[in-house]
Design a protein around this motif. Structure first.
Motif, PDB file in Angstrom:
ATOM      1  N   GLY A 155      -3.237   2.451  10.011  1.00  0.00           N
ATOM      2  CA  GLY A 155      -3.386   1.997   8.618  1.00  0.00           C
ATOM      3  C   GLY A 155      -3.060   0.538   8.415  1.00  0.00           C
ATOM      4  N   SER A 156      -2.740  -0.145   9.502  1.00  0.00           N
ATOM      5  CA  SER A 156      -2.160  -1.486   9.412  1.00  0.00           C
ATOM      6  C   SER A 156      -3.065  -2.593   8.875  1.00  0.00           C
ATOM      7  CB  SER A 156      -1.614  -1.911  10.767  1.00  0.00           C
ATOM      8  OG  SER A 156      -0.373  -1.282  10.962  1.00  0.00           O
ATOM      9  N   ILE A 157      -4.367  -2.323   8.710  1.00  0.00           N
ATOM     10  CA  ILE A 157      -5.215  -3.271   7.990  1.00  0.00           C
ATOM     11  C   ILE A 157      -5.332  -2.816   6.537  1.00  0.00           C
ATOM     12  CG2 ILE A 157      -7.608  -4.042   7.674  1.00  0.00           C
ATOM     13  CD1 ILE A 157      -7.879  -4.081  10.741  1.00  0.00           C
ATOM     14  N   ARG A 158      -5.625  -1.519   6.359  1.00  0.00           N
ATOM     15  CA  ARG A 158      -5.951  -1.003   5.026  1.00  0.00           C
ATOM     16  C   ARG A 158      -4.743  -0.948   4.100  1.00  0.00           C
ATOM     17  NH1 ARG A 158      -7.775   4.295   7.429  1.00  0.00           N
ATOM     18  NH2 ARG A 158      -6.657   3.389   9.190  1.00  0.00           N
ATOM     19  N   GLN A 159      -3.601  -0.486   4.610  1.00  0.00           N
ATOM     20  CA  GLN A 159      -2.433  -0.347   3.726  1.00  0.00           C
ATOM     21  C   GLN A 159      -1.951  -1.704   3.212  1.00  0.00           C
ATOM     22  OE1 GLN A 159       0.822  -1.185   4.533  1.00  0.00           O
ATOM     23  NE2 GLN A 159       2.252   0.455   3.946  1.00  0.00           N
ATOM     24  N   PRO A 160      -1.782  -2.730   4.066  1.00  0.00           N
ATOM     25  CA  PRO A 160      -1.404  -4.039   3.513  1.00  0.00           C
ATOM     26  C   PRO A 160      -2.487  -4.650   2.608  1.00  0.00           C
ATOM     27  CG  PRO A 160      -1.667  -4.170   5.916  1.00  0.00           C
ATOM     28  CD  PRO A 160      -1.740  -2.732   5.547  1.00  0.00           C
ATOM     29  N   ALA A 161      -3.770  -4.403   2.926  1.00  0.00           N
ATOM     30  CA  ALA A 161      -4.833  -4.892   2.040  1.00  0.00           C
ATOM     31  C   ALA A 161      -4.645  -4.272   0.665  1.00  0.00           C
ATOM     32  CB  ALA A 161      -6.209  -4.548   2.609  1.00  0.00           C
ATOM     33  N   SER A 162      -4.349  -2.994   0.641  1.00  0.00           N
ATOM     34  CA  SER A 162      -4.157  -2.307  -0.636  1.00  0.00           C
ATOM     35  C   SER A 162      -2.928  -2.853  -1.381  1.00  0.00           C
ATOM     36  CB  SER A 162      -4.085  -0.800  -0.372  1.00  0.00           C
ATOM     37  OG  SER A 162      -2.981  -0.196  -0.945  1.00  0.00           O
ATOM     38  N   TYR A 163      -1.829  -3.083  -0.680  1.00  0.00           N
ATOM     39  CA  TYR A 163      -0.610  -3.606  -1.325  1.00  0.00           C
ATOM     40  C   TYR A 163      -0.785  -5.036  -1.843  1.00  0.00           C
ATOM     41  CZ  TYR A 163       2.343   0.226   0.510  1.00  0.00           C
ATOM     42  OH  TYR A 163       2.912   1.438   0.793  1.00  0.00           O
ATOM     43  N   CYS A 164      -1.666  -5.794  -1.179  1.00  0.00           N
ATOM     44  CA  CYS A 164      -1.829  -7.207  -1.553  1.00  0.00           C
ATOM     45  C   CYS A 164      -3.089  -7.453  -2.392  1.00  0.00           C
ATOM     46  CB  CYS A 164      -1.872  -8.085  -0.299  1.00  0.00           C
ATOM     47  SG  CYS A 164      -0.292  -8.163   0.572  1.00  0.00           S
TER      48      CYS A 164
END
Ligand code: GLN
Length: 451
Positions: A155-164
């Protein structure tokens, strides 16, 4: 505007905000300016990425530019070669401006596990940017670069993209070469773009996708022109909305944002139906066997001999290994190595690793079944928006839960994008659109239409 002007603007922005955001481990100022001037001088802007400043996650090898994986054990490692994705970006004349912070060896969901410092979320600097590609997502969100590369194991691309509040795509496993990506869990890792919008995402994917003889798991399939998918059309598209992703543990405002995205798609002519992916609840736990197992094996190479830092005082070879690894690795990395070694050890292998692989097959079968009927699956990217710095560092299980919506996708090797779809308590919420294997095109079309 020239590449030099753009690169200067981005570097000025870094000077201005980096003290608060801390997205970068290395900024390669002089070289970036030099390259931007060269691109201007050559005057060949036939590639859409020509002259565009890009930030690279620090687990992707960059020739003659430090690549640490945010680990003390690689604090001095300067790769003698470029990862395939960097080679490709360079041949498109993109300007690499620096390397972004991350959870050490990509193990984490908040970038707090960096061996050097934590990155902050540009929307609220008391919150995490997500992880492990938190530096890349924060840098894009804070205008410290035009786009970035990240890696996504769980999830390390999608989860930070979502948080930012930015766009992040994990391509199908095998779509993008992993050559030069420092391995965490090799059967799950994929490199992908983190961008400001879906158009940029398509352009970057065009540049980095494709078979590579140096990565035996990359797949030799034709790569379509993903910018052809930048059309607003979801008429007749069949979308599944899995109930397992909207239940307990998903914050009500996140659920509401995803449900209203589903209504938007319906109004645009898509057909959205509730579906079930029954093995979803087991994916996270199986992942935390498989990923550490692979990691324990991949990280065996950091012995103080071959790469990076070596302990200063030691008695003999075994003592050198011990001291180097005790001093070089952080807590979470050690936890994963121990978990993985245990799961693979004789007598436990069948009960843990083999069992987890069986669960992985069931998770994939759920998706296969759904994709017989649906073109894409839509879901939240993460159960909550960005959490506070320090909120989950004391409880690894709570931290692991923040990837509950993204991990099944890695287990099945599927492509998925996260795009902003609303807010919860003033913080961005991500919509995840999951596609069939190698059908990034449809994922991008749906995302573009929504955006
Ligand atoms: N947070 C997950 C982990 O710690 C996923 C990390 C990733 O995708 N690199 O393993």
């Amino acid at each position: 505007i020239s590449s030099e002007e753009l690169t200067k603007a981005v570097l000025d922005r870094i000077d201005k905000v980096e003290e608060d955001i801390k997205a970068f481990l290395t900024v390669d100022k002089e070289r970036a300016l030099e390259i931007s001037k060269k691109v201007d001088k050559e005057g060949d802007f036939s590639s859409p990425l020509a002259g565009i400043p890009v930030a690279i996650k620090d687990n992707i090898c960059t020739k003659d530019l430090k690549t640490t994986c945010a680990s003390k054990i690689l604090a001095n490692f300067v790769p003698p070669y470029d990862a395939t994705v960097c080679e490709k970006l360079k041949s498109e004349k993109a300007v690499i401006i620096g390397k972004t912070n991350m959870d050490e060896f990509a193990m984490g969901s908040s970038t707090e596990n960096s061996g050097f410092f934590a990155t902050r979320n540009p929307w609220d600097v008391d919150r995490v940017p997500g992880g492990s590609s938190g530096g890349s997502a924060a840098a894009v969100a804070a205008d410290e670069c035009i786009f970035a590369l990240g890696s996504d194991t769980g999830g390390s691309i999608r989860q930070p993209a979502s948080y930012c509040g930015v766009v992040g795509l994990k391509p199908t496993y095998g779509r993008v070469s992993r050559y030069g990506l420092v391995a965490y869990a090799s059967s799950l890792d994929q490199i992908g773009p983190i961008t400001k919008d879906v158009t940029d995402c398509a352009m970057v994917l065009n540049a980095i996708a494709g078979w590579d003889e140096r990565d035996s798991t990359s797949v030799n399939l034709p790569v379509p022109d993903f910018t052809k998918s930048l059309v607003e059309d979801v008429k007749g598209m069949k979308m599944g909305l899995p109930k397992e992703y909207l239940g307990e543990g998903i914050e009500p405002e996140v659920r509401e944002a995803v449900l209203s995205a589903a209504r938007v798609f319906e109004n645009l002519g898509a057909c959205v139906e509730e579906i079930s992916l029954p093995h979803t609840e087991y994916a996270l736990w199986a992942y935390y066997i498989i990923a550490p197992a692979e990691a324990s094996s991949n990280l065996a190479r950091y012995d103080g001999i071959r790469y990076g830092v070596r302990a200063k005082d030691y008695d003999d070879l075994i003592d050198l290994y011990k001291k180097t690894r005790s001093e070089g690795f952080g807590r979470e990395v050690k936890r994963r190595i121990m978990l993985g070694t245990y799961a693979l050890s004789s007598g436990y292998y069948d009960a843990y690793y083999l069992k987890a692989q069986k669960v992985r097959t069931l998770v994939k079968a759920d998706f296969d079944r759904a994709f017989e009927k649906y073109d894409v699956i839509i879901a939240p990217t993460a159960p909550t928006p960005a959490f506070r710095i320090g909120e989950k560092t004391g409880d690894p299980l709570k931290m692991y839960m923040s990837d509950v919506c993204t991990i099944p996708v890695n287990m099945a090797g599927l492509p998925a994008i996260s795009i902003p779809c609303g807010f919860s308590g003033g913080l961005p919420v991500g919509l995840q659109i999951i596609g069939k294997p190698f059908d990034e095109a449809t994922v991008i079309r749906a995302a573009y239409t929504f955006e």
